[in-house]
Design a protein around this motif. Structure first.
Motif, PDB file in Angstrom:
ATOM      1  N   SER A  87       0.891  -1.345  -0.106  1.00 11.40           N
ATOM      2  CA  SER A  87      -0.112  -0.023   0.026  1.00 11.40           C
ATOM      3  C   SER A  87       0.895   1.218   0.202  1.00 11.40           C
ATOM      4  O   SER A  87       0.437   2.314  -0.048  1.00 11.40           O
ATOM      5  N   CYS A 213      -4.285   1.956  -0.525  1.00  5.81           N
ATOM      6  CA  CYS A 213      -4.143   1.792  -1.910  1.00  5.81           C
ATOM      7  C   CYS A 213      -5.140   1.214  -2.429  1.00  5.81           C
ATOM      8  O   CYS A 213      -5.501  -0.210  -2.370  1.00  5.81           O
ATOM      9  N   THR A 214      -6.447   1.904  -3.316  1.00  3.17           N
ATOM     10  CA  THR A 214      -7.356   0.983  -3.782  1.00  3.17           C
ATOM     11  C   THR A 214      -7.315   1.175  -5.340  1.00  3.17           C
ATOM     12  O   THR A 214      -8.067   0.450  -5.967  1.00  3.17           O
ATOM     13  N   ARG A 216      -6.429   0.522  -8.915  1.00  3.99           N
ATOM     14  CA  ARG A 216      -5.793  -0.848  -9.497  1.00  3.99           C
ATOM     15  C   ARG A 216      -4.277  -0.343 -10.185  1.00  3.99           C
ATOM     16  O   ARG A 216      -3.523  -1.296  -9.966  1.00  3.99           O
ATOM     17  N   VAL A 219      -1.929  -0.219  -7.189  1.00  2.00           N
ATOM     18  CA  VAL A 219      -1.871  -1.776  -6.584  1.00  2.00           C
ATOM     19  C   VAL A 219      -0.692  -2.454  -7.591  1.00  2.00           C
ATOM     20  O   VAL A 219       0.064  -3.215  -7.130  1.00  2.00           O
ATOM     21  N   HIS A 252      -5.877  -9.297   2.911  1.00  2.63           N
ATOM     22  CA  HIS A 252      -6.948  -8.680   2.518  1.00  2.63           C
ATOM     23  C   HIS A 252      -8.141  -9.347   3.160  1.00  2.63           C
ATOM     24  O   HIS A 252      -9.203  -8.771   3.742  1.00  2.63           O
TER      25      HIS A 252
END
Length: 383
Positions: A87, A213-214, A216, A219, A252
């Motif tokens: 993240s 960190c969302t 894509r 990531v 997750h």
């Protein structure tokens, strides 16, 4: 969430408590000292290395330095990082150290990072490459083996308290995922115990810094960079991506973000110790590129010093300006990477077919960390 009474020796949480017990200070200190005392910072693609993390006198005038010394009391800061792997926690924390060193209000502060991942590698790998897990019982990151990970976090936490006691730093950054309420409840419990000990010379103020960190693109870029760290330096790129993607899925499946409700619960519990306890929470989302409501909270204790107020103001400014000041290059790198511009700094391993050909990073990465991966990532059954 673990209640304070659950942390007592007679509770049902004895297994967790035994892993984290800090009462016997000689139990693990020799182990930590052997592997960490002279250890260098582990370089990764997501870590900025600063060779001098001691007191920074040159950045501030003599008058300002004297003012800071006059303001400083016995306050110590512990910054608890919260966030999933990849993240950007280590990057944000190193940027924070850089910011504190450049701000005249905090330039004198000695900052040190205590990284649970480094402790795990030094104690479990002992200089050798990471061993491959043949089944779920050997996979350290499988939720079934969470207690194995906890011992490294406990060792890191114990080492951090020892360094604070020795006055080797003013701000300690506890760099671990701290991704469950149970882990965070224990950390705050230990901080309250520390502050309640009349034999301690210092008082700790906790700051939660949640890094999320969302997006894509972020990531994927972060997973790509993680394949360069010491867990994977001897592994083929495709193996590294698959293994780390699985690791992220495991974390997750257990991740519970820090929330306003959790913040409020710890504020109430902290008041049970003394009027000196405060708590501060900040969030950095997608390198500051995104923002969300209810992602910060401040609780100044009744006896807050001017010194503490100055430090918190500096951190607040760091978070609010993060994307435009510190993360600008990182965001540009993510955008370039998404367009197909891949770095050429990965050394091809002997197990990579046709070493004369560049590794097709983008094709491999997108083939594994694809739309289906992100869809399944949010399903509890995925991990």
């Amino acid at each position: 969430m673990i209640l304070e009474e659950d942390l007592d020796s007679g509770s049902k949480s004895n297994s967790t408590n035994s892993l984290f017990s800090l009462n016997n200070r000689d139990s693990y200190s020799s182990i930590v000292d052997d592997y960490l005392a002279d250890a260098d910072e582990e370089p990764t693609a997501l870590t900025l290395n600063y060779s001098n993390r001691g007191r920074r006198f040159s950045a501030v005038s003599a008058a300002a330095l004297q003012q800071q010394q006059d303001l400083q009391t016995n306050d110590k800061l512990v910054i608890v990082l919260v966030g999933l792997p990849a993240s950007g926690k280590s990057t944000v924390s190193n940027h924070l150290i850089q910011h504190l060193g450049q701000d005249p209000r905090t330039a004198h502060m000695r900052c040190k990072t205590f990284n649970a991942g480094q402790v795990r590698r030094k104690l479990s790998c002992r200089g050798r490459p990471m061993m491959l897990a043949n089944n779920s019982s050997e996979d350290l990151f499988n939720p079934k083996n969470s207690q194995k990970k906890e011992k490294y976090a406990r060792l890191t936490l114990e080492h951090m308290f020892a360094e604070l006691d020795q006055d080797s730093c003013d701000a300690a950054i506890f760099d671990a995922t701290n991704s469950t309420e149970a882990r965070r409840a224990f950390i705050f419990h230990q901080l309250r115990v520390y502050n309640a000990d009349a034999n301690r010379s210092y008082h700790i103020t906790p700051v939660v810094l949640q890094v999320s960190c969302t997006e894509r693109a972020f990531v994927r870029y972060n997973i790509h960079n993680k394949t360069f760290n010491q867990d994977y330096f001897d592994k083929p790129y495709e193996f590294a991506v698959r293994d780390f993607a699985k690791r992220l899925a495991h974390y997750h499946s257990q991740y519970i973000p820090f929330t306003t409700a959790e913040f409020n619960s710890h504020v109430v519990e902290s008041k049970l110790v003394s009027e000196d306890n405060g708590l501060f929470w900040f969030s950095v989302i997608n390198a500051g590129y995104s923002c969300a409501p209810n992602s910060a909270a401040l609780h100044f204790p009744p006896k807050a010093t001017q010194y503490l107020s100055s430090v918190i103001d500096s951190i607040q400014e760091f978070v609010s300006s993060y994307s435009g000041v510190h993360a600008h290059q990182y965001i540009q790198d993510v955008q370039d990477f998404a367009k197909g511009k891949t770095p050429s700094n990965r050394t091809l391993t002997a197990t990579t077919p046709n070493n004369s050909t560049a590794v097709p990073y983008a094709a491999i990465l997108h083939g594994i960390v694809n739309e289906d991966y992100f869809t399944r990532l949010h399903k509890p059954s995925f991990a």
